[in-house]
Scaffold this motif. Structure first.
Motif, PDB file in Angstrom:
ATOM      1  N   ALA A   1      90.298  27.225 -20.130  1.00  0.00           N
ATOM      2  CA  ALA A   1      90.260  27.242 -21.597  1.00  0.00           C
ATOM      3  C   ALA A   1      91.567  26.686 -22.174  1.00  0.00           C
ATOM      4  CB  ALA A   1      89.996  28.655 -22.101  1.00  0.00           C
ATOM      5  N   ALA A   2      92.694  27.089 -21.589  1.00  0.00           N
ATOM      6  CA  ALA A   2      93.983  26.567 -22.054  1.00  0.00           C
ATOM      7  C   ALA A   2      94.085  25.067 -21.792  1.00  0.00           C
ATOM      8  CB  ALA A   2      95.127  27.310 -21.361  1.00  0.00           C
ATOM      9  N   LEU A   3      93.585  24.632 -20.649  1.00  0.00           N
ATOM     10  CA  LEU A   3      93.605  23.215 -20.304  1.00  0.00           C
ATOM     11  C   LEU A   3      92.690  22.408 -21.229  1.00  0.00           C
ATOM     12  CD1 LEU A   3      94.692  21.085 -18.373  1.00  0.00           C
ATOM     13  CD2 LEU A   3      92.847  21.666 -16.803  1.00  0.00           C
TER      14      LEU A   3
ATOM     15  N   LEU B   1      99.591  21.461 -15.423  1.00  0.00           N
ATOM     16  CA  LEU B   1      98.205  21.310 -14.957  1.00  0.00           C
ATOM     17  C   LEU B   1      97.507  20.176 -15.697  1.00  0.00           C
ATOM     18  CD1 LEU B   1      96.257  22.790 -12.964  1.00  0.00           C
ATOM     19  CD2 LEU B   1      95.586  24.228 -14.885  1.00  0.00           C
ATOM     20  N   ALA B   2      97.789  20.039 -16.982  1.00  0.00           N
ATOM     21  CA  ALA B   2      97.135  19.022 -17.822  1.00  0.00           C
ATOM     22  C   ALA B   2      97.685  17.619 -17.620  1.00  0.00           C
ATOM     23  CB  ALA B   2      97.286  19.405 -19.301  1.00  0.00           C
ATOM     24  N   GLU B   3      98.949  17.506 -17.288  1.00  0.00           N
ATOM     25  CA  GLU B   3      99.627  16.209 -17.282  1.00  0.00           C
ATOM     26  C   GLU B   3      98.871  15.092 -16.564  1.00  0.00           C
ATOM     27  OE1 GLU B   3     101.948  13.467 -18.642  1.00  0.00           O
ATOM     28  OE2 GLU B   3     102.034  15.552 -19.306  1.00  0.00           O
TER      29      GLU B   3
ATOM     30  N   PHE C   1      85.082  23.469 -23.377  1.00  0.00           N
ATOM     31  CA  PHE C   1      85.207  24.336 -22.213  1.00  0.00           C
ATOM     32  C   PHE C   1      83.835  24.885 -21.848  1.00  0.00           C
ATOM     33  CE2 PHE C   1      85.487  28.571 -20.375  1.00  0.00           C
ATOM     34  CZ  PHE C   1      86.209  28.285 -19.232  1.00  0.00           C
ATOM     35  N   VAL C   2      83.508  24.866 -20.559  1.00  0.00           N
ATOM     36  CA  VAL C   2      82.233  25.369 -20.055  1.00  0.00           C
ATOM     37  C   VAL C   2      82.518  26.333 -18.903  1.00  0.00           C
ATOM     38  CG1 VAL C   2      80.028  24.750 -18.992  1.00  0.00           C
ATOM     39  CG2 VAL C   2      81.069  23.220 -20.689  1.00  0.00           C
TER      40      VAL C   2
END
Length: 176
Positions: A68-70, A44-46, A78-79
């Protein structure tokens, strides 16, 4: 380490949830497996690693977990974007349509400074109403929206068509 085939295989279909005719994608088994969760978060982050994300806006509720993990993976804040009545203080509000009804999302009016470079995150893109509502909230707040990331896109529901065409939208898994 888990490859996409392995962690994607942990996502299960739950028919007729939350209403008859809806096929719910349950990511709970994938989240419960540490290696699978880490691999899914990495995937997801890549696409966003070099985008300069300053804050991830995670949509209630599974978007909180992934968001949050991302945010941690992207070294950003994180919001939370929440359902009504969950945030104290002054909030921005938007009502939107779902594939099975209507709902409302809120963002604290002071949650993120105008001009902050944000990424909107959710677990599933279905009809696109939730993602579009979060985009509206981010813009009301004056954020610089970089795009959106979802773990799963349900292509047959056409949600991508409701997204802002000039903004990137990444989906780690796509189902017809």
């Amino acid at each position: 380490m888990y490859g996409q085939t392995e962690w994607a295989g942990l996502i299960r279909d739950v028919p007729d949830f939350p209403r008859p005719g809806i096929l719910f994608k349950d990511i709970t088994p994938m989240l419960a497996n540490a290696a699978a969760f880490a691999a899914a978060t990495g995937a997801l982050a890549e696409p966003w690693r070099d985008a300069g994300v300053q804050a991830v806006l995670g949509i209630e509720s599974r978007g909180f977990i992934l968001g949050a993990a991302l945010a941690r993976a992207l070294k950003s804040g994180f919001v939370p974007v929440r359902k009504p009545g969950k945030l104290p203080g002054s909030v921005l509000t938007v009502e939107y349509g779902l594939e099975y009804g209507k709902d409302t999302l809120q963002l604290r009016a002071d949650a993120v400074a105008p001009g902050t470079r944000v990424l909107i995150v959710d677990d599933v893109l279905a009809s696109g109403g939730t993602l579009h509502a979060a985009l509206s909230l981010a813009r009301q707040q004056g954020c610089d929206v970089l795009g959106a990331a979802v773990l799963i896109e349900l292509q047959s529901l056409g949600g991508r068509g409701r997204w802002q065409a000039d903004l990137p939208l990444t989906a780690t898994l796509r189902f017809p």
